[in-house]
Design an enzyme around this catalytic site. Structure first.
Site, PDB file in Angstrom:
ATOM      1  N   CYS A  86      -2.545   6.204  14.368  1.00  0.00           N
ATOM      2  CA  CYS A  86      -3.079   5.404  13.260  1.00  0.00           C
ATOM      3  C   CYS A  86      -3.177   3.944  13.680  1.00  0.00           C
ATOM      4  O   CYS A  86      -2.294   3.406  14.344  1.00  0.00           O
ATOM      5  CB  CYS A  86      -2.169   5.550  12.042  1.00  0.00           C
ATOM      6  N   CYS A  93      -3.481   1.326  11.526  1.00  0.00           N
ATOM      7  CA  CYS A  93      -3.214   0.412  10.416  1.00  0.00           C
ATOM      8  C   CYS A  93      -2.183  -0.640  10.846  1.00  0.00           C
ATOM      9  O   CYS A  93      -1.482  -0.469  11.852  1.00  0.00           O
ATOM     10  CB  CYS A  93      -2.751   1.174   9.181  1.00  0.00           C
ATOM     11  N   HIS A 100      -0.330   1.703   4.868  1.00  0.00           N
ATOM     12  CA  HIS A 100      -0.606   2.896   5.681  1.00  0.00           C
ATOM     13  C   HIS A 100      -1.347   3.965   4.884  1.00  0.00           C
ATOM     14  O   HIS A 100      -2.347   4.520   5.358  1.00  0.00           O
ATOM     15  CB  HIS A 100       0.678   3.490   6.265  1.00  0.00           C
TER      16      HIS A 100
HETATM   17 ZN   LIG Z   1      -0.704   3.764   9.716  1.00  0.00          ZN
END
Ligand SMILES: [Zn+2]
Length: 373
Positions: A306, A308, A337
């Site tokens: 991810c 983020c 998130h």
């Molecule tokens: Zn994340």
């Protein structure tokens, strides 16, 4: 100003990629809209929302009318300036909230009389009033007042509620035509509960009136999941393909994938934000519970893939510590998130539809579920 175009269609499902144009910019669909009921997506600043990839947020007319009230928001010429979010805003009329939150709500053909859940004061929400509030909020997309029945509801009760919803939709449309420049959009909401013929009746009435987009309301109200899909499958193709199709208040990542397959373009749900505040984090592998003792000294981020802000900078161990210590930063980092996960999921779905690879994407999505590394 408001416009919608379908740019790509999937060959083997009803999935489509489109572009919504509003006064405050464009929105690529299918899209997930984070819920910002009280003029804030809980715990996030507008900058954090933007960085997480959100392009449109939801507000709620009922809540904002009661608090802080239109007289305050008017001084800022609308919600965008008031909350410092300069991208598109969709506002729900608040019909659903009147029924679920207000005390002593009483429905007549005129509208809904209720007492505020905040201070007990008496109010009357009519279709005209709901448009007036959303004009004050400066919503890019306004929603009609609707009568949402509980589940389960009898056929008679459902039919009565949908007739009222149709009559209110007509009055909302007239109020919108008479009081706006029509630069923003007004969406109709189809009701009809879990009865297919009543869903059809509701849609026919809305199509007769004509709206910039169409929403399916009254789903995810406690019915079994297969019923929700059956009603969506039946209803979505009956809405015009040239207009955006919005399923209200649904759902899990799996729900979104399935509903996109059935032809839905727009979604909102409190799940990513509410679950973030409960330590439930969404990943391609399934839901991760940050409280779990296995994350006590875990140096990995929530999801190593991810991108983020939270995953780029913080470990599961740190997030678990913040959460258990009830530190405020836990809510913010978890919400960043989860919002990123939902928005990015929709972005990936869209890319797959545009590339003609939605079916493969869907298969890969399900293959990954269930194994948290
Ligand atoms: Zn994340």
């Amino acid at each position: 100003m408001f416009d919608f175009k379908v740019l790509y269609e999937s060959d083997d499902t009803r999935a489509r990629a489109g572009l919504l144009q509003t006064l405050h910019g464009a929105v690529e669909t299918p899209v997930f809209m984070p819920v910002g009921t009280l003029a804030t997506v809980k715990s996030l600043s507008p900058e954090e929302l933007s960085s997480a990839g959100a392009t449109i947020v939801l507000g709620n007319a009922y809540h904002l009318y009661l608090r802080p009230g239109c007289s305050v928001i008017n001084r800022f010429a609308g919600l965008h300036k008031f909350m410092n979010w300069h991208r598109p805003i969709l506002t729900d009329s608040g019909g659903f909230q009147v029924f679920s939150l207000a005390k002593l709500s009483r429905i007549t053909e005129k509208g809904v009389a209720f007492q505020s859940h905040i201070d007990g004061s008496s109010h009357l929400l009519t279709p005209e009033k709901v448009i007036e509030i959303q004009i004050c909020l400066g919503s890019d997309i306004m929603m009609c007042l609707d009568d949402c029945v509980q589940y389960p509801a009898s056929r008679d009760v459902t039919d009565e509620a949908l007739n009222l919803t149709s009559c209110w939709a007509q009055r909302c449309k007239e109020a919108w035509e008479n009081n706006t420049q029509k630069e923003n959009a007004l969406f109709g909401i189809a009701q009809g509960g879990m009865f297919k013929d009543l869903r059809e009746k509701s849609i026919d009435a809305l199509l007769e009136i004509g709206f910039s987009g169409y929403a399916i309301g009254g789903l995810s109200v406690g019915e079994p999941k297969d019923v929700m899909f059956e009603i969506s499958d039946f209803t979505l193709p009956k809405l015009p393909d040239t207009k955006p199709k919005y399923i209200m208040g649904v759902g899990t990542p799996e729900d979104l994938i399935e509903l996109v397959s059935l032809g839905a373009d727009m979604f909102d749900c409190v799940l990513p934000t509410r679950n973030a505040r409960n330590g439930q984090l969404f990943t391609p592998f399934g839901t991760l519970n940050i409280c779990n003792s296995r994350h006590r000294d875990d140096t990995d981020p929530i999801d190593p893939e991810c991108n983020c802000y939270t995953c780029r900078n913080y470990s599961r161990a740190y997030l678990r510590h913040l959460y258990l210590a009830k530190e405020l930063l836990a809510y913010r980092l978890n919400t960043i998130h989860n919002v990123y996960y939902y928005v990015n999921l929709m972005w990936n779905i869209r890319s797959a539809v545009c590339a003609g690879q939605f079916k493969d994407f869907k298969e890969a999505f399900y293959k990954k579920r269930g194994v948290i590394p």
